[in-house]
Write a protein that holds these residues in place. Structure first.
Motif: not given
Length: 443
Positions: A145-148, A350, A143, A353-354, A348
């Protein structure tokens, strides 16, 4: 819930929990449909206000696990989850598809699909050992690598539970782990013994207190305790401030002073004091059966087992595992858990996960788990213990380093007296360390 009896599947069932709504879960005891019991650091607002809609053009989002994760409804909270899923499908112009794959085929199916360039699902449920093997091959997306990680709903404790090699790979909407001691409250009262819950609250629930109770309760055909040697060893080591593997240095620690003291105490329970009822061939089933039949006073167990003990002929309670001489606080050793992951090659990731975060009802974080505790636990004391356990989880995924079955023979030999603790430890330490070194690729 059906429980598996093989050593491998037992290892993967030991430390996960299942809320009442998810009866479909037949292999493990953890669900990804419940509500996260740890409050988030965000305002109690719906996730729809946080995330903007993204039109994915009718894309199918596939979620795979070894049991069906489709929200089922049936309670107010479960119905709200079903409604939320529909809202998310409309918001992102997607359709969810829930796939069931056999537990034992997960790693192979994920691996082959990634190699073929077509991940079998956008999100895959794995246990920590399965995830670790795929992480070693760079087949899962962290995670990080794809989210803050500071700007998502996933609480820090759940991030910690999904961390391998300092990156978060597994995620879950529920903190619902446990692991303690069931005790026959009726038997304790009849013997005039102190109540373990009161001792726990007063800081007096220790190995010595457990031993004194077990000795008093062992009489005739009745025993003070029942135990699975593998689980007993792990809980004694953890409760004495030790660990089986130092996951920061990758050193096997079964010969540490804390661990040796735990093994010696374990041996004394079996041989010097003879307070543990011998198993009759099934280390997983027998200890539970003995307790439910009223043949022993205490046994190790998880909260999910409470549902099967509603009709016992005696009153029972639930407390932490007692502290050892070198232990500083009660804690729940967590060496295996389940979570969701995103395979390499997912488009996609990210946004995927969103979408998963957007499906959750984070503002009702504690409701589902606490409701479940109230449904399955027999008293306010047991409910209180279950709630306390959520704040005392000690994560150490030693099993993930190819050690799931490394100590079974050693623990059995200590339990039967075939080897002394020192002999048993020295006979397996080198092999166990070699397994870890091979797993991490150490030259």
């Amino acid at each position: 819930n059906e429980q598996t009896t093989s050593e491998e599947e037992q290892t993967n069932n030991e430390q996960t929990e299942e809320p009442a709504e998810t009866e479909e879960n037949k292999e493990t005891n953890e669900t990804d449909e419940g509500e996260n019991s740890e409050s988030t650091e965000t305002e109690e607002a719906g996730t729809e206000e946080k995330y903007e809609a993204v039109d994915l053009g009718g894309r199918t989002i596939r979620i795979a696990n070894h049991w069906d994760l489709t929200p089922q409804g049936g309670t107010e909270l479960a119905d709200a989850l079903v409604e939320r899923m529909k809202e998310v499908e409309e918001k992102y112009n997607i359709t969810f598809e829930f796939i069931v794959i056999p537990w034992e085929e997960k790693v192979n199916q994920v691996t082959s699909s990634i190699i073929a360039g077509e991940p079998l699902a956008d999100i895959v449920g794995l246990d920590s050992a399965q995830a670790a093997s795929l992480i070693q091959e760079d087949y899962l997306i962290p995670l990080d690598d794809i989210v803050d990680l500071n700007d998502i709903y996933l609480p820090k404790k759940l991030q910690e539970m999904g961390t391998f090699h300092d990156k978060v790979y597994m995620f879950n909407n529920q903190l619902n782990q446990s692991g303690g001691m069931y005790y026959n409250k009726t038997m304790f009262e009849q013997a005039g013994l102190p109540d373990p819950y009161e001792q726990q609250q007063n800081g007096e629930w220790t190995w010595e207190a457990m031993l004194e109770a077990a000795k008093t309760l062992t009489t005739g055909d009745q025993y003070g305790m029942s135990a699975d040697p593998n689980i007993l060893a792990e809980y004694l080591i953890s409760s004495n401030g030790g660990q089986i593997l130092d996951t920061s240095t990758f050193e096997v620690m079964i010969d540490s002073p804390e661990a040796i003291e735990a093994y010696e105490f374990m041996a004394s329970l079996y041989h010097e004091h003879r307070v543990i009822k011998p198993n009759e061939g099934n280390n997983w089933e027998d200890p539970r059966k003995y307790f439910s039949e009223g043949l022993v006073g205490m046994t190790q167990g998880w909260i999910w087992e409470a549902e099967g003990r509603a009709e016992t002929s005696f009153e029972w309670g639930y407390v932490f595992w007692p502290k050892g001489p070198k232990g500083t606080d009660h804690q729940i050793p967590l060496s295996n858990s389940e979570g969701l992951t995103i395979p390499v090659g997912v488009e996609q990731p990210e946004i995927v996960y969103q979408i998963w975060e957007d499906m959750q009802l984070w503002d009702r974080s504690e409701e589902g788990v606490l409701e479940w505790f109230e449904q399955v636990m027999p008293s306010m004391e047991a409910i209180d213990t279950a709630a306390q356990m959520l704040d005392n989880i000690s994560v150490n995924y030693w099993q993930a380093y190819n050690l799931q079955d490394a100590f079974h023979e050693m623990n059995e030999n200590i339990a039967t007296g075939a080897e002394s603790p020192t002999q048993a430890v020295s006979s397996v330490k080198g092999e166990a360390q070699a397994r870890v070194d091979e797993f991490i690729g150490k030259e």
